[in-house]
Design a protein around this motif. Sequence first.
Motif, PDB file in Angstrom:
ATOM      1  N   ALA A  99      -7.409  -2.624  -0.348  1.00 44.42           N
ATOM      2  CA  ALA A  99      -7.859  -1.646  -1.341  1.00 44.42           C
ATOM      3  C   ALA A  99      -7.610  -2.208  -2.730  1.00 44.42           C
ATOM      4  CB  ALA A  99      -7.117  -0.324  -1.168  1.00 44.42           C
ATOM      5  N   VAL A 135     -12.180  -2.009  -0.104  1.00 43.33           N
ATOM      6  CA  VAL A 135     -12.642  -0.799  -0.779  1.00 43.33           C
ATOM      7  C   VAL A 135     -12.088  -0.836  -2.193  1.00 43.33           C
ATOM      8  CG1 VAL A 135     -12.853   1.690  -0.673  1.00 43.33           C
ATOM      9  CG2 VAL A 135     -12.384   0.411   1.412  1.00 43.33           C
ATOM     10  N   THR A 185     -12.267   0.771  -6.303  1.00 43.42           N
ATOM     11  CA  THR A 185     -12.642   1.959  -7.077  1.00 43.42           C
ATOM     12  C   THR A 185     -12.521   1.675  -8.568  1.00 43.42           C
ATOM     13  OG1 THR A 185     -10.452   2.976  -7.409  1.00 43.42           O
ATOM     14  CG2 THR A 185     -11.535   3.402  -5.299  1.00 43.42           C
ATOM     15  N   LEU A 237      -6.878   5.866  -5.656  1.00 40.92           N
ATOM     16  CA  LEU A 237      -7.230   5.817  -4.230  1.00 40.92           C
ATOM     17  C   LEU A 237      -7.908   7.100  -3.739  1.00 40.92           C
ATOM     18  CD1 LEU A 237      -4.043   3.971  -2.964  1.00 40.92           C
ATOM     19  CD2 LEU A 237      -6.299   3.033  -3.380  1.00 40.92           C
ATOM     20  N   LEU A 274     -11.058   7.063  -1.443  1.00 39.76           N
ATOM     21  CA  LEU A 274     -11.032   6.379  -0.136  1.00 39.76           C
ATOM     22  C   LEU A 274     -11.127   7.386   1.007  1.00 39.76           C
ATOM     23  CD1 LEU A 274     -10.097   4.043  -1.955  1.00 39.76           C
ATOM     24  CD2 LEU A 274      -8.499   3.400  -0.164  1.00 39.76           C
ATOM     25  N   TRP A 319      -0.520   4.995   1.529  1.00 39.62           N
ATOM     26  CA  TRP A 319      -1.772   4.377   1.973  1.00 39.62           C
ATOM     27  C   TRP A 319      -1.581   3.064   2.713  1.00 39.62           C
ATOM     28  CZ3 TRP A 319      -6.657   6.498   1.749  1.00 39.62           C
ATOM     29  CH2 TRP A 319      -6.772   7.689   1.030  1.00 39.62           C
TER      30      TRP A 319
END
Length: 285
Positions: free
Chosen positions: A109, A132, A134, A173, A176, A235
């Motif tokens: 992430a 992933v 962001t 996060l 997600l 996470w």
Amino acid sequence: MSRDHERIRQVTERLAAAGVPSPRVDARLLVEHVVAVAGSCDGCGAALLDGLVSRRADREPLQLVLGRTWFRELELRCAPGVFIPRPETEIVAGVAIDEARRHGAAIVAEPCTGTGAIALSVAVEVSGARIVATDVDPRAVATARDNLGRVLAGEAGAPLVADQVEILDGDLLAPLAPELRGRIDVLVANPPYLPASDRGSWQPEVADHDPDRALVGGTDGHEVVERLLADATAWLRPGGLVVLEIDDRRAGDARAAATAVGLTAVDVVRDLTGADRAVVARRAR
Ligand SMILES: C[S@@+](CC[C@H](N)C(=O)[O-])C[C@H]1O[C@@H](n2cnc3c(N)ncnc32)[C@H](O)[C@@H]1O
């Protein structure tokens, strides 16, 4: 002296007079860019070069003038209003890449992705990784998606990546999928980490072109780092690694914050200048 050398000398003088910190390197890159685009620095090339040099002399960052930058193996598009990746972040990305390579099919992430530099480097350097990323700024999300498209099309100077990179719009996060909670192998970020009080000391390239939200991490600078360290405990999978770029003046605070939320194996990684550049820690097993 060839005509291009003479042009580089003239541009260097102009940039130096404007206070540009690395006038000769910038002059050479600008002249090379114009030769590549226009064929030479004569005729239309001269007008193009003059316009680009004026922008750089006005202290617009070279990367925005050229519209691109280089990060590890990638050539990335840069866009106005989107943070320009810095060389020291290549080390931070490298720590995450080394960790992700130790796992088959790592889940990585990267909140605060900006141009997507870290996420895309993981994608091209770690086979089978799922990433992933962001960003809260729509301009950054659009630029990162543009760069992802160029990497997928093989235009960014690196091998094709499988479509395993997602770039999502939102806060840290939060965007997600909930099923990733407790399953992430590596959480890596270069978050905003400067205090608001630093604003007056920035060079024009930073003050006038990097977005404030990319630089300032709350009033004391540490707010986003602390939120991400807390997020890491929820996470990451047990044993997973968090890697966060930090302000070298705050290495002690970053260590203390990581320990306070229960992370283990807390350490600080230095960059090539010897400055404390990243805090790394693991979720307890
Ligand atoms: C220092 S820049 C780093 C960009 C990129 N990772 C790099 O190293 O070049 C920080 C980025 O974090 C984004 N950002 C700031 N606050 C955020 C938040 N709460 N959630 C997601 N992204 C955020 C900014 O828009 C900016 O693009």
